[in-house]
Design a protein around this motif. Sequence first.
Motif, short mmCIF file in Angstrom:
data_model
loop_
_atom_site.label_atom_id
_atom_site.label_comp_id
_atom_site.label_asym_id
_atom_site.label_seq_id
_atom_site.Cartn_x
_atom_site.Cartn_y
_atom_site.Cartn_z
N ARG A 148 0.80 -1.25 0.13
CA ARG A 148 -0.15 0.04 -0.02
C ARG A 148 0.94 1.43 0.04
NH1 ARG A 148 -5.50 0.05 1.55
NH2 ARG A 148 -5.29 1.56 3.16
N GLU A 159 -0.18 12.22 -9.22
CA GLU A 159 -0.95 13.30 -8.91
C GLU A 159 -0.09 14.77 -8.87
OE1 GLU A 159 -4.28 13.39 -8.61
OE2 GLU A 159 -4.22 15.63 -7.94
N MET B 1 -2.56 21.30 -8.62
CA MET B 1 -3.45 20.30 -8.00
C MET B 1 -4.25 20.81 -6.71
SD MET B 1 -2.00 17.30 -5.54
CE MET B 1 -1.24 18.75 -4.60
N ASN B 5 -8.57 16.81 -5.10
CA ASN B 5 -8.16 16.03 -5.90
C ASN B 5 -7.33 15.04 -5.08
OD1 ASN B 5 -9.04 16.32 -8.53
ND2 ASN B 5 -7.19 17.49 -9.12
N LEU B 6 -6.56 15.76 -4.06
CA LEU B 6 -5.66 15.01 -3.26
C LEU B 6 -6.47 13.93 -2.11
CD1 LEU B 6 -2.80 14.36 -1.94
CD2 LEU B 6 -3.11 16.34 -0.55
N LYS B 7 -7.82 14.47 -1.94
CA LYS B 7 -8.60 13.58 -1.30
C LYS B 7 -9.03 12.50 -1.80
CE LYS B 7 -9.93 16.17 2.49
NZ LYS B 7 -9.11 15.92 3.78
N VAL B 9 -7.25 10.95 -4.35
CA VAL B 9 -6.23 10.04 -4.63
C VAL B 9 -6.10 9.32 -3.18
CG1 VAL B 9 -3.63 10.01 -4.74
CG2 VAL B 9 -5.13 11.54 -6.05
N LEU B 10 -6.14 9.99 -1.91
CA LEU B 10 -5.99 9.35 -0.82
C LEU B 10 -7.17 8.42 -0.28
CD1 LEU B 10 -4.30 12.40 1.08
CD2 LEU B 10 -2.97 10.25 0.16
N PRO B 12 -8.56 5.71 -1.03
CA PRO B 12 -8.33 4.13 -0.80
C PRO B 12 -7.49 3.96 0.35
CG PRO B 12 -7.79 4.71 -2.97
CD PRO B 12 -8.04 6.01 -2.31
N PHE B 13 -6.84 4.58 0.94
CA PHE B 13 -5.99 4.42 2.10
C PHE B 13 -6.65 4.78 3.45
CE2 PHE B 13 -3.55 5.32 -1.67
CZ PHE B 13 -2.76 4.07 -1.80
N LYS B 14 -7.83 5.09 3.23
CA LYS B 14 -8.45 5.65 4.68
C LYS B 14 -9.15 4.29 5.29
CE LYS B 14 -7.98 9.75 3.78
NZ LYS B 14 -7.91 11.07 4.53
N ALA B 15 -9.13 4.39 6.70
CA ALA B 15 -9.90 3.39 7.38
C ALA B 15 -11.22 3.71 8.05
CB ALA B 15 -8.99 3.30 8.85
N ILE B 156 -5.76 14.32 13.97
CA ILE B 156 -6.97 13.77 13.30
C ILE B 156 -7.89 14.83 12.85
CG2 ILE B 156 -6.91 11.47 14.71
CD1 ILE B 156 -8.96 12.89 16.78
N PHE B 157 -7.48 15.34 11.68
CA PHE B 157 -8.01 16.63 11.26
C PHE B 157 -9.42 16.13 10.70
CE2 PHE B 157 -8.58 20.66 9.01
CZ PHE B 157 -8.06 21.44 10.00
N GLU B 158 -9.69 15.07 10.07
CA GLU B 158 -10.85 14.71 9.49
C GLU B 158 -11.85 14.73 10.46
OE1 GLU B 158 -9.18 11.62 6.34
OE2 GLU B 158 -8.10 11.94 8.05
#
Lengths: 162, 450
Positions: A148, A159, B1, B5-7, B9-10, B12-15, B156-158
């Motif tokens: 990963r 990107e 960018m 867009n960055l969100k 891309v990322l 798939p890597f989120k829990a 844990i900004f989200e």
Amino acid sequence: MITEATRARFAREVAKYPPERKQSAVMACLSIVQQEEGYVSQESEAVIAEVLEMPEIAVHEVTTFYNMYNQQPVGRFKLAVCTNLPCQLRGGKEALHHLEERLKVHMGETTVDGMFTLQQCECLGACADAPVMLVNDRDMCSFMSNERLDQLVDALRTEGGQ
Amino acid sequence: MSASNLKDVLQPFKAGGQQTCFHGRHIEPQIYAGLDGSNWHLKDYEARGGYQALRKVLGSDGGTGMTQDEMIAMLKESGLRGRGGAGFPTGLKWSFMPRNFPGQKYVVCNSDEGEPGTCKDRDILMFNPHIVIEGMILGGYTMGASAGYNYIHGEIFEVYERFEEALEEARAAGYLGDDILGSGFSFQLHAHHGFGAYICGEETALLESLEGKKGQPRFKPPFPASFGLFGKPTTINNTETFAAVPWIVRNGGAAYLACGKPNNGGTKIFSVSGDVQRPGNYEVPMGTPFATLLELAGGMRPGRTLKAVIPGGSSAPVLPAAIVNECTMDYDSIAKAGSMLGSGAVIVMDDTRCMVESLARLSYFYAHESCGQCTPCREGTGWLSRVVNRILEGQGRPGDLDLLDNVAGNIMGRTICALGDAAAMPVRAMLKHFRHEFEAKIAQAQASQT
Ligand SMILES: NC(=O)C1=CN([C@@H]2O[C@H](COP(=O)(O)OP(=O)(O)OC[C@H]3O[C@@H](n4cnc5c(N)ncnc54)[C@H](O)[C@@H]3O)[C@@H](O)[C@H]2O)C=CC1
Ligand SMILES: Cc1cc2nc3c(=O)[nH]c(=O)nc-3n(C[C@H](O)[C@H](O)[C@H](O)COP(=O)(O)O)c2cc1C
Ligand code: SF4
Ligand code: FES
């Protein structure tokens, strides 16, 4: 320089506190400029000091006290991997080493193309998801096996190359 | 960018919480009950009985409402103890707030979860944010405070963004703001984020940080109840503590107490990390046997055996397998065994682990996070870290274990806040239970030098 849009974001934070306690918004304002400019420059500190009506040195004390403020420009993507004990027990250190090899940098350094800065960090508060890392302060990536990690680096390169 | 867009891309890597929260392996859950990751919104929370406690207390359910004294009595009866680590009785703490103070009072939620091993507050705030909002409003009502802040770990900004969204929902529905549900009671609540400083979890450092300063702890006393945020009476509780309150109001203090064991009411969320097959958060009644918790977390990996457990976050003294296997998971049992329940972070280590290496990482952490205000902590934590590290690197010297003990002893009880003790206690416990591993490393080092 700080745009009107940024000032509006500042104002939203300032409104959370009593009118005579604007200084409380300093952490949020610093993180906003870091998000927009990649780091906290002396110039940004001066603007925040003026907006929040506090001494510039008091703003600077905050920038230097908290670990996540970038006092220098960093790569386009700042990757911070947790290596504290609970993560270390589940491959946190290996994840950091894998990225060191893959990006050909040591922790703390930025790749020559300016794309990635790699850091080790302390507990992110996501220990059961180890290995975990934070991308550009705001996005947590979990269960980062070597596979990963490779996918992530490739995706960010694509990107960032655009 | 762009940021969006960055969100993408990322993504798939989120829990998603499946591994840590929606695994169906809780026992009688109260805070995590019925969550699936998508049902965090206000309407979902209401469907689970959310904001009924607030209606009951304010009398907007057609009943007579509850007075501040009745609330405090109920909390005292419930046996709820602070989930931030120290286990201080919540009802008692809330009763310390001055009643007839003429100015502003504050309620503050401590969501700066940074104790290595702890990740329970993140899942509460991400998947059930309204339970914390309701708990904080109830706290405001009980203590006569009309404003509050939730200080959220910057990493844990989200979660911070999610909490702000939930606040908007609560305001729009009339649960937050002026004249809540027509009761005449008003409460304003805002989110504030940290930015990478473990020490800001200490309640007075947190207050300094909320005031826009470096997060350096203040002397206690005065406790925050008399001199808190902006110098005003303030009560600070952990996220999980506030989250427990709505259930208590709906079901009564006696029912909460009955769910746990005497002096240890209710459920507790344990974050199990390290060498288990299913790391995650498990909400179980206080007093659940350690063995049951370990089983919920999938047990050890095949072929491995339990060596040691740090039962309450990195600040808690380590317990060897033989001792922890006899424990139940509650404040009193773990204290009797010589450690502390702390934040409920259960760090599990199996027979392949080197205790010198484990301690070296923890000692580095405390040295890195010391705020530098007191000499015993600033100098002592660095010293501990250097000595443990040199033992690990095969440079240990014969007097090093006595030195470690001595340095630890000189920190304990001599500092402004508990970080000093938190750095010293793990060292002493490691030397007590696993001294032979440290001695072996030093003996090896000596042998290779001659
Ligand atoms: N959740 C986490 O991430 C972390 C938790 N901790 C935990 O924090 C604990 C230490 O926290 P401290 O706040 O230093 O403990 P403490 O014992 O000083 O205070 C606990 C709470 O009770 C209140 N209190 C205690 N005595 C009081 C009195 N006489 N009058 C009024 N209020 C009183 C304090 O204000 C505080 O809110 C450790 O046991 C550790 O487990 C430590 C690091 C991180
Ligand atoms: C170094 C240090 C870090 C702490 N970090 C946290 C934390 O992240 N979250 C928390 O709730 N309490 C933390 N505490 C404990 C708080 O000081 C305080 O006791 C707690 O928030 C009170 O809430 P409670 O009564 O609900 O437990 C920490 C204490 C110390 C000494
Ligand atoms: S004990 Fe350490 S962290 Fe706490 S106030 Fe003193 S120097 Fe700072
Ligand atoms: S130890 Fe790595 S996230 Fe907590």
